[in-house]
Design a protein around this motif. Structure first.
Motif, short mmCIF file in Angstrom:
data_model
loop_
_atom_site.label_atom_id
_atom_site.label_comp_id
_atom_site.label_asym_id
_atom_site.label_seq_id
_atom_site.Cartn_x
_atom_site.Cartn_y
_atom_site.Cartn_z
N MET A 1 0.84 -1.17 0.00
CA MET A 1 0.00 0.00 0.00
C MET A 1 0.89 1.24 0.00
SD MET A 1 -2.78 1.01 2.83
CE MET A 1 -2.75 2.65 3.43
N ILE A 89 -5.46 -2.23 3.75
CA ILE A 89 -5.35 -3.63 3.36
C ILE A 89 -4.10 -3.71 2.49
CG2 ILE A 89 -6.39 -5.57 2.12
CD1 ILE A 89 -9.13 -4.22 2.70
N THR A 90 -3.02 -4.25 3.05
CA THR A 90 -1.75 -4.24 2.33
C THR A 90 -1.54 -5.42 1.40
OG1 THR A 90 -0.66 -5.24 4.25
CG2 THR A 90 -0.57 -2.85 4.08
N TYR A 91 -2.31 -6.48 1.57
CA TYR A 91 -2.13 -7.64 0.70
C TYR A 91 -3.32 -7.77 -0.24
CZ TYR A 91 -1.51 -12.39 -0.96
OH TYR A 91 -1.36 -13.49 -1.76
N PRO A 92 -3.11 -7.51 -1.51
CA PRO A 92 -4.20 -7.60 -2.47
C PRO A 92 -4.35 -9.03 -2.99
CG PRO A 92 -2.26 -6.75 -3.57
CD PRO A 92 -1.89 -6.99 -2.12
N ASN A 93 -5.09 -9.84 -2.32
CA ASN A 93 -5.24 -11.25 -2.71
C ASN A 93 -6.03 -11.33 -4.01
OD1 ASN A 93 -5.49 -13.97 -2.91
ND2 ASN A 93 -6.82 -14.22 -1.15
N SER A 94 -5.33 -11.71 -5.06
CA SER A 94 -5.98 -11.81 -6.38
C SER A 94 -6.26 -13.26 -6.77
CB SER A 94 -5.08 -11.17 -7.44
OG SER A 94 -3.87 -11.92 -7.55
N GLU A 120 -2.82 -9.68 7.42
CA GLU A 120 -3.89 -9.15 8.27
C GLU A 120 -3.34 -8.78 9.64
OE1 GLU A 120 -6.94 -12.15 8.21
OE2 GLU A 120 -7.59 -11.61 6.20
N ASP A 123 -1.33 -5.62 9.22
CA ASP A 123 -2.27 -4.49 9.08
C ASP A 123 -2.84 -4.09 10.44
OD1 ASP A 123 -1.83 -4.59 6.36
OD2 ASP A 123 -3.78 -5.48 5.87
#
Length: 156
Positions: A1, A89-94, A120, A123
């Protein structure tokens, strides 16, 4: 982020609002004069986010402008970040892990859960730290005295 430059501008606006004479709303003209190099429309977007986020109040009319929506010691950095940038939300789970390792899906699903839980938790620590940092603490640390200056930024 990655936080945007709008966050720094929002902090400047809140610092101005905190020292503005409480009887006189801070005008958008004064904000434009101080935030040189920032377009008027961008400043309006920032102040709108601060208003929607409950950090500033908009006062309409020819003598209108902006004031703080709550006491300075009640405003923390997390509120400012979330007003400007949204939830952290620092982890963009794609779904990439499951895609790449689809032939071993049970382990991929487990790996994805572990990675998400790790971010999480990070964060959570980050948001808790920002929540503890109030604007008044930052201003006191900066000016180094116990009395907040009061001025009319509209006349400077």
């Amino acid at each position: 982020m990655k936080l945007t430059k709008g966050l720094e501008q929002a902090i400047c606006i809140l610092a101005m609002l905190s020292t503005q004479d409480k009887r006189i709303p801070l005008t958008s003209h004064a904000l434009n004069d101080r935030l040189k190099g920032t377009s008027h429309s961008y400043i309006r977007k920032i102040i709108r986010k601060l208003v929607v986020g409950g950090l500033a109040t908009s006062i309409p009319g020819s003598n209108g402008g902006f004031t703080l929506a709550k006491r300075l010691e009640k405003i923390n950095l997390l509120e400012i970040v979330e007003a400007l940038e949204g939830k952290i939300i620092t982890y963009p789970n794609s779904g990439m892990i499951n895609q790449v390792f689809s032939d071993i899906s049970k382990k991929a699903i487990n790996g994805e859960k572990i990675l998400m839980k790790t971010f999480e938790e990070a964060d959570k620590h980050y948001t808790e730290f920002l929540k503890q940092q109030t604007v008044d603490q930052l201003i006191w640390s900066t000016i180094g005295n116990s009395e907040l200056p009061v001025m009319d930024w509209n006349k400077r």
